[in-house]
Design an enzyme around this catalytic site. Structure first.
Site, mmCIF file in Angstrom:
data_model
loop_
_atom_site.group_PDB
_atom_site.id
_atom_site.type_symbol
_atom_site.label_atom_id
_atom_site.label_comp_id
_atom_site.label_asym_id
_atom_site.label_seq_id
_atom_site.Cartn_x
_atom_site.Cartn_y
_atom_site.Cartn_z
ATOM 1 N N LYS A 104 80.541 7.860 -0.498
ATOM 2 C CA LYS A 104 81.354 6.844 0.178
ATOM 3 C C LYS A 104 81.640 7.302 1.606
ATOM 4 C CE LYS A 104 83.520 4.650 -3.772
ATOM 5 N NZ LYS A 104 82.499 5.157 -4.708
ATOM 6 N N ASP A 138 77.466 4.183 -0.315
ATOM 7 C CA ASP A 138 78.140 3.103 -1.044
ATOM 8 C C ASP A 138 78.924 2.210 -0.096
ATOM 9 O OD1 ASP A 138 77.205 3.814 -3.523
ATOM 10 O OD2 ASP A 138 78.942 5.049 -4.028
ATOM 11 N N MET A 139 79.086 0.980 -0.522
ATOM 12 C CA MET A 139 79.882 0.026 0.249
ATOM 13 C C MET A 139 81.290 -0.035 -0.333
ATOM 14 S SD MET A 139 79.681 -1.874 2.913
ATOM 15 C CE MET A 139 77.908 -2.108 3.166
ATOM 16 N N GLN A 168 77.068 -6.534 -1.096
ATOM 17 C CA GLN A 168 77.912 -7.178 -2.094
ATOM 18 C C GLN A 168 77.754 -8.694 -2.039
ATOM 19 O OE1 GLN A 168 81.262 -5.243 -0.240
ATOM 20 N NE2 GLN A 168 81.640 -3.983 -2.043
ATOM 21 N N ARG A 189 70.900 -1.462 -2.646
ATOM 22 C CA ARG A 189 71.403 -1.761 -3.986
ATOM 23 C C ARG A 189 72.195 -3.058 -3.865
ATOM 24 N NH1 ARG A 189 75.721 2.189 -5.346
ATOM 25 N NH2 ARG A 189 74.125 3.573 -6.207
ATOM 26 N N GLY A 193 80.158 -7.090 -6.386
ATOM 27 C CA GLY A 193 81.325 -6.677 -5.599
ATOM 28 C C GLY A 193 82.526 -6.447 -6.484
ATOM 29 N N ALA A 194 83.273 -5.362 -6.215
ATOM 30 C CA ALA A 194 84.368 -4.994 -7.109
ATOM 31 C C ALA A 194 85.703 -4.785 -6.397
ATOM 32 C CB ALA A 194 84.004 -3.711 -7.872
ATOM 33 N N THR A 231 73.725 -4.499 -12.069
ATOM 34 C CA THR A 231 74.528 -5.452 -12.839
ATOM 35 C C THR A 231 74.488 -5.116 -14.316
ATOM 36 O OG1 THR A 231 74.881 -7.803 -13.326
ATOM 37 C CG2 THR A 231 72.600 -7.072 -13.143
ATOM 38 N N HIS A 232 75.561 -5.517 -15.024
ATOM 39 C CA HIS A 232 75.575 -5.427 -16.491
ATOM 40 C C HIS A 232 75.510 -6.815 -17.108
ATOM 41 C CE1 HIS A 232 77.946 -1.935 -14.928
ATOM 42 N NE2 HIS A 232 77.054 -1.314 -15.649
ATOM 43 N N ARG A 293 88.945 0.329 -11.049
ATOM 44 C CA ARG A 293 88.003 -0.765 -10.790
ATOM 45 C C ARG A 293 87.141 -1.070 -12.009
ATOM 46 N NH1 ARG A 293 87.762 1.800 -5.745
ATOM 47 N NH2 ARG A 293 85.768 2.792 -6.159
#
Length: 312
Positions: A104, A138-139, A168, A189, A193-194, A231-232, A293
């Site tokens: 990050k 990472d974003m 995202q 990637r 978005g979280a 994604t899940h 998160r």
């Protein structure tokens, strides 16, 4: 009756607000791993994380290793994270793990000293390149989107092509970012978005996020530039599988990415089907914000923790 979508927003908002709650964090850090946080965090040490990665590799699943930490307040902390990533890269090489790294930008000091943060990130990317490894920046929340993208573009311009970032789908700006970064052949990637974002910057309805997610996935897969679809959501995964079949997209041009401890069986199934699969493996002592998160994403994750609390 409260609409389901509204109730889901309240649930996520309430949990995300805990990310900055010191009392909740203190409780979690004292008991969390024993009460179930270990499901989502691979441990507090590099040794523990590398052991988990070896088990994934044995099942045909690659990994990306993340030493957790964000929002540092002193540049000395950022330098310590940089040093940990040097050890992390050496650990990956010595263990011969099928694994790259994620970091990050704020843990490298972006919010304190952008110039120093860039130097820290560049050093890690340079070391990774010497070891034939890859770094994913990472974003974080939208306050850092421009800076993060600019760091990656600057590194590419300086010849460091072993670095990419995250885009995202819930942000309005995403389509524009995808076009620009695809022209520059940046490895991305793609995620939904979280983070908690204002309505002026992000889609509020999940159906709009999903629609945008499919659009940017399609654009990237057509481009032929290597892409991680993170994604899940099985509906999205099935859609991707159908899309690549129709477009005769080679499996070598993309990978599915999922989080450690979530949809483990699905990860193994996809790997057995011949798809490239990469698992995001986080470790470290500053795991609380990440953990919150993960809880906010799915009510089932909260139920898992509550069951463990009852057991103990």
């Amino acid at each position: 009756m409260i609409p389901l979508e509204f109730a889901d927003k309240l649930f996520r908002s309430a949990l995300l607000s805990l990310a900055g709650n010191r009392a909740a964090e203190a409780f979690a850090l004292k008991y969390g791993l024993r009460l179930g946080a270990h499901k989502f965090v691979a441990g507090e040490t590099l040794t523990e994380a590398l052991e988990k990665i070896q088990r994934l590799n044995d099942k045909g699943i690659a990994a990306t290793l993340d030493h957790l930490g964000e929002g540092v307040t002193r540049i000395s902390e950022a330098d310590s994270f940089r040093e940990e990533y040097s050890r992390l890269l050496i650990g990956i090489r010595e263990s011969k793990a099928d694994c790259n790294v994620s970091l990050k930008p704020t843990q490298m000091g972006l919010a304190i000293d952008p110039g120093r943060a860039y130097d820290n990130i560049k050093q890690i990317v340079k070391e990774a390149r010497s070891m034939r490894n890859f770094v994913r920046i990472d974003m974080e929340d939208s306050a850092y989107t421009d800076d993060t993208i600019n760091i990656v573009r600057r590194l590419h311009a300086e010849g460091y092509l072993n670095v990419g970032t995250v885009i995202q789908a819930y942000l309005f700006r995403t389509e524009k970012d995808i076009r620009r970064l695809s022209l520059e052949k940046v490895n991305l990637r793609l995620v939904k978005g979280a983070y908690k974002e204002p309505k002026t910057l992000a889609f509020a309805r999940m159906e709009d996020v999903n629609a945008n997610f499919r659009e940017i996935i399609a654009a990237r897969l057509r481009s032929g530039i290597y892409t991680g679809v993170a994604t899940h959501d099985e509906a999205i995964i099935d859609w991707v599988k159908s899309f690549v079949k129709e477009q005769t997209t080679p499996y070598s041009s993309f990978e599915f990415q999922m989080l450690y401890g979530i949809r483990t069986q699905l990860q193994e199934t996809l790997a057995k089907e011949g798809y490239r699969v990469r698992c995001y493996v986080p470790y470290g002592r500053m795991w609380y914000p990440y953990f919150v998160r993960r809880l906010a994403e799915r009510p089932a994750n909260v139920l898992f923790i509550l069951k463990n609390m009852i057991k103990h």
